[in-house]
Design an enzyme around this catalytic site. Sequence first.
Site, PDB file in Angstrom:
ATOM      1  N   ALA A  68       1.286  -1.103   0.223  1.00  0.00           N
ATOM      2  CA  ALA A  68      -0.179   0.057   0.284  1.00  0.00           C
ATOM      3  C   ALA A  68       0.399   1.006  -0.406  1.00  0.00           C
ATOM      4  CB  ALA A  68      -0.698  -0.540   1.321  1.00  0.00           C
ATOM      5  N   GLY A  69       0.284   2.210  -0.703  1.00  0.00           N
ATOM      6  CA  GLY A  69       1.005   3.812  -0.658  1.00  0.00           C
ATOM      7  C   GLY A  69       1.772   4.254  -1.825  1.00  0.00           C
ATOM      8  N   ASP A  71       0.834   3.605  -4.813  1.00  0.00           N
ATOM      9  CA  ASP A  71      -1.408   3.932  -5.680  1.00  0.00           C
ATOM     10  C   ASP A  71      -2.460   4.596  -4.712  1.00  0.00           C
ATOM     11  OD1 ASP A  71      -2.533   5.332  -7.890  1.00  0.00           O
ATOM     12  OD2 ASP A  71      -2.511   2.904  -9.101  1.00  0.00           O
ATOM     13  N   ASN A 117       9.450   8.145   4.475  1.00  0.00           N
ATOM     14  CA  ASN A 117       8.253   9.151   4.658  1.00  0.00           C
ATOM     15  C   ASN A 117       7.593   9.776   5.450  1.00  0.00           C
ATOM     16  OD1 ASN A 117       5.698   8.292   4.403  1.00  0.00           O
ATOM     17  ND2 ASN A 117       6.416   5.961   4.414  1.00  0.00           N
ATOM     18  N   ARG A 118       6.666  10.950   5.341  1.00  0.00           N
ATOM     19  CA  ARG A 118       5.853  10.594   6.471  1.00  0.00           C
ATOM     20  C   ARG A 118       4.423  11.796   5.453  1.00  0.00           C
ATOM     21  NH1 ARG A 118      10.325  14.178   8.145  1.00  0.00           N
ATOM     22  NH2 ARG A 118      10.775  16.265   6.929  1.00  0.00           N
ATOM     23  N   PHE A 121      -0.616  10.663   4.427  1.00  0.00           N
ATOM     24  CA  PHE A 121      -1.972  10.034   3.690  1.00  0.00           C
ATOM     25  C   PHE A 121      -2.793  11.003   2.975  1.00  0.00           C
ATOM     26  CE2 PHE A 121      -3.734   6.509   7.504  1.00  0.00           C
ATOM     27  CZ  PHE A 121      -2.469   5.482   7.811  1.00  0.00           C
ATOM     28  N   SER A 182       0.328   2.761  10.520  1.00  0.00           N
ATOM     29  CA  SER A 182       1.612   4.290   9.658  1.00  0.00           C
ATOM     30  C   SER A 182       1.391   5.294  11.011  1.00  0.00           C
ATOM     31  CB  SER A 182       0.080   5.205   8.904  1.00  0.00           C
ATOM     32  OG  SER A 182       1.141   6.475   8.566  1.00  0.00           O
ATOM     33  N   ASN A 184       2.627   8.376  10.831  1.00  0.00           N
ATOM     34  CA  ASN A 184       2.254   9.462  10.337  1.00  0.00           C
ATOM     35  C   ASN A 184       1.356   9.953  10.787  1.00  0.00           C
ATOM     36  OD1 ASN A 184       4.643   9.519   8.989  1.00  0.00           O
ATOM     37  ND2 ASN A 184       4.148   9.278   7.051  1.00  0.00           N
ATOM     38  N   THR A 185       0.433   9.642  11.182  1.00  0.00           N
ATOM     39  CA  THR A 185      -1.258  10.217  11.412  1.00  0.00           C
ATOM     40  C   THR A 185      -1.379   9.841  13.049  1.00  0.00           C
ATOM     41  OG1 THR A 185      -2.508   8.837   9.645  1.00  0.00           O
ATOM     42  CG2 THR A 185      -3.769   9.462  11.599  1.00  0.00           C
ATOM     43  N   LYS A 220      -3.053  -4.491   9.490  1.00  0.00           N
ATOM     44  CA  LYS A 220      -1.521  -4.221   9.121  1.00  0.00           C
ATOM     45  C   LYS A 220      -1.226  -3.291   9.942  1.00  0.00           C
ATOM     46  CE  LYS A 220       1.293  -1.511   5.882  1.00  0.00           C
ATOM     47  NZ  LYS A 220       1.131  -1.095   4.465  1.00  0.00           N
ATOM     48  N   ASN A 248       4.267  -2.777   8.953  1.00  0.00           N
ATOM     49  CA  ASN A 248       4.691  -1.023   8.127  1.00  0.00           C
ATOM     50  C   ASN A 248       5.910  -0.596   8.055  1.00  0.00           C
ATOM     51  OD1 ASN A 248       3.797   0.994   7.086  1.00  0.00           O
ATOM     52  ND2 ASN A 248       1.763   0.610   8.283  1.00  0.00           N
ATOM     53  N   THR A 249       5.859   0.497   7.943  1.00  0.00           N
ATOM     54  CA  THR A 249       7.459   1.004   8.348  1.00  0.00           C
ATOM     55  C   THR A 249       7.770   1.462   9.933  1.00  0.00           C
ATOM     56  OG1 THR A 249       6.419   3.601   8.703  1.00  0.00           O
ATOM     57  CG2 THR A 249       7.223   2.641   6.359  1.00  0.00           C
ATOM     58  N   GLY A 269      12.705  -0.389   3.702  1.00  0.00           N
ATOM     59  CA  GLY A 269      13.495  -1.057   2.772  1.00  0.00           C
ATOM     60  C   GLY A 269      14.139  -1.477   3.384  1.00  0.00           C
ATOM     61  N   TYR A 319       7.439  -2.813  -1.955  1.00  0.00           N
ATOM     62  CA  TYR A 319       7.271  -1.129  -2.128  1.00  0.00           C
ATOM     63  C   TYR A 319       8.936  -0.512  -2.400  1.00  0.00           C
ATOM     64  CZ  TYR A 319       5.395   3.339  -1.965  1.00  0.00           C
ATOM     65  OH  TYR A 319       5.535   4.983  -2.563  1.00  0.00           O
TER      66      TYR A 319
HETATM   67  C1  LIG Z   1       6.156   6.574   0.381  1.00  0.00           C
HETATM   68  C2  LIG Z   1       5.661   5.430   0.883  1.00  0.00           C
HETATM   69  C3  LIG Z   1       4.242   6.120   1.336  1.00  0.00           C
HETATM   70  C4  LIG Z   1       3.871   5.011   2.296  1.00  0.00           C
HETATM   71  N1  LIG Z   1       2.316   4.411   2.236  1.00  0.00           N
HETATM   72  C5  LIG Z   1       1.240   3.736   3.096  1.00  0.00           C
HETATM   73  C6  LIG Z   1      -0.019   4.212   3.258  1.00  0.00           C
HETATM   74  O1  LIG Z   1      -0.061   4.764   2.822  1.00  0.00           O
HETATM   75  N2  LIG Z   1      -0.404   2.883   3.781  1.00  0.00           N
HETATM   76  C7  LIG Z   1       0.225   1.659   4.332  1.00  0.00           C
HETATM   77  O2  LIG Z   1      -0.795   0.654   4.854  1.00  0.00           O
HETATM   78  N3  LIG Z   1       1.554   1.350   3.891  1.00  0.00           N
HETATM   79  C8  LIG Z   1       1.936   2.322   3.592  1.00  0.00           C
HETATM   80  N4  LIG Z   1       3.149   2.157   3.199  1.00  0.00           N
HETATM   81  C9  LIG Z   1       3.937   1.562   3.701  1.00  0.00           C
HETATM   82  C10 LIG Z   1       4.566   0.256   2.925  1.00  0.00           C
HETATM   83  O3  LIG Z   1       3.549  -0.510   2.067  1.00  0.00           O
HETATM   84  C11 LIG Z   1       5.626  -1.474   3.032  1.00  0.00           C
HETATM   85  O4  LIG Z   1       3.994  -1.744   4.193  1.00  0.00           O
HETATM   86  C12 LIG Z   1       6.256  -0.340   3.705  1.00  0.00           C
HETATM   87  O5  LIG Z   1       7.085   0.348   2.506  1.00  0.00           O
HETATM   88  C13 LIG Z   1       7.845  -1.822   3.939  1.00  0.00           C
HETATM   89  O6  LIG Z   1       7.729  -1.994   2.668  1.00  0.00           O
HETATM   90  P1  LIG Z   1       9.272  -1.831   1.919  1.00  0.00           P
HETATM   91  O7  LIG Z   1      10.262  -1.951   2.782  1.00  0.00           O
HETATM   92  O8  LIG Z   1       9.067  -2.821   0.682  1.00  0.00           O
HETATM   93  O9  LIG Z   1       8.856  -1.005   1.437  1.00  0.00           O
HETATM   94  C14 LIG Z   1       4.529   3.770   2.611  1.00  0.00           C
HETATM   95  C15 LIG Z   1       5.333   3.642   2.416  1.00  0.00           C
HETATM   96  C16 LIG Z   1       6.265   4.389   1.608  1.00  0.00           C
HETATM   97  C17 LIG Z   1       8.001   4.556   1.069  1.00  0.00           C
END
Ligand SMILES: Cc1cc2nc3c(=O)[nH]c(=O)nc-3n(C[C@H](O)[C@H](O)[C@H](O)COP(=O)(O)O)c2cc1C
Length: 347
Positions: A68-69, A71, A117-118, A121, A182, A184-185, A220, A248-249, A269, A319
């Site tokens: 997610a995030g 698109d 990222n912050r 949403f 998240s 960031n909320t 999540k 999540n992050t 990452g 992602y």
């Molecule tokens: C720029 C960015 C925006 C993200 N936006 C969302 C989001 O809107 N909703 C969500 O559940 N996770 C969001 N994530 C988290 C990713 O879905 C993913 O769970 C997280 O980045 C860990 O995976 P990765 O290490 O493969 O990036 C976002 C991550 C990034 C980098």
Amino acid sequence: MGFLYRKLIRRLLFNLNPELVHDAVIKGAGAAQNLPFLNSMVAMMTRAKDLPVTVAGIKFRNPVGLAAGFDKNCEAARFLSGLGFGFLELGTVTLRPQPGNPKPRLFRLHENKAIINRMGFNNAGAWEAARSLERLLPLAVPVGISIGKNADCSMEEAPRNYLETLRIMYALGDYFAVNISSPNTLQLRSLHGGEKLRRLLAPMLEFAAGQKRVKPFFVKIAPDLESADLESAAALAVELGFGLIATNTTVSRTAVAARWQGHEGGLSGRPLRALSNEILFKTAELVKGRVPIIGSGGVSDGASALEKFTLGADLVQVYSGLVYEGPFLVKEILGYLDRHHWRPRRH
Ligand SMILES: Cc1cc2nc3c(=O)[nH]c(=O)nc-3n(C[C@H](O)[C@H](O)[C@H](O)COP(=O)(O)O)c2cc1C
């Protein structure tokens, strides 16, 4: 082909502002998906051998999805479905449109192959996302829709806010991801606590149970959870029958250089991989195969994907890996899984 991206295209793109590049990629993909010839050419180049798996009653052609995030407004789903993914998780969508946090809010940590990222949403709201997605359906792969809370909605109002979004999006998704993780909320992560999570989930599950097609839910979770919160989330998942997405992050900065300490937001990452895997493993031990788990966090190649399956994931998502390794990543992962005789887990 992945080599070409890393040597040439990434170098070019990484000279530009991260959010600008992301927006341009989504807009470009949104336009390209209306050109059937281009779409099928890309799909032909990125498609790998099918590794079919059924999870939560949904048939996936392979177990590697988009996280997610990427698109957020469901604008480019048809193009993205052509990149070899087994599924897409779109959103996070909130009920009302909102601008997200002030810019800059997206940072590349090149030396770590990571992102902070912050965004907060930033999205066009549920009605707009539904309109976009409706135009693009049906897609070749299942679609999950990630639902979040508006920043200006109080914690008391949160269950209604999520439920209203679900009502708007319900017909369009194959599964729903409830995003409570998240960073960031404000206070969002407090929803992990047992009773709060039950109050949030129960109305959505009840709504789904009353529909012609009862669709599965995933929650999540954050990688920074206290054991007690993880245990109660896992117990509730088993009791109410929803899956979990781990994770999540992270807000932790222990795995990156000191100069990133002051950058607020979620880290994703490579530096997230170990922490996220630890939570994935603990989650798998707690739910014991009774509900499905999607692994997310630090998947950047075949080995890091296979590791998540070994730890207990039924599906994985990428992602940051896509940003650093490019559009052939899924094909590379699936090739690796195939060579290592990956097979779906039995429940
Ligand atoms: C720029 C960015 C925006 C993200 N936006 C969302 C989001 O809107 N909703 C969500 O559940 N996770 C969001 N994530 C988290 C990713 O879905 C993913 O769970 C997280 O980045 C860990 O995976 P990765 O290490 O493969 O990036 C976002 C991550 C990034 C980098």
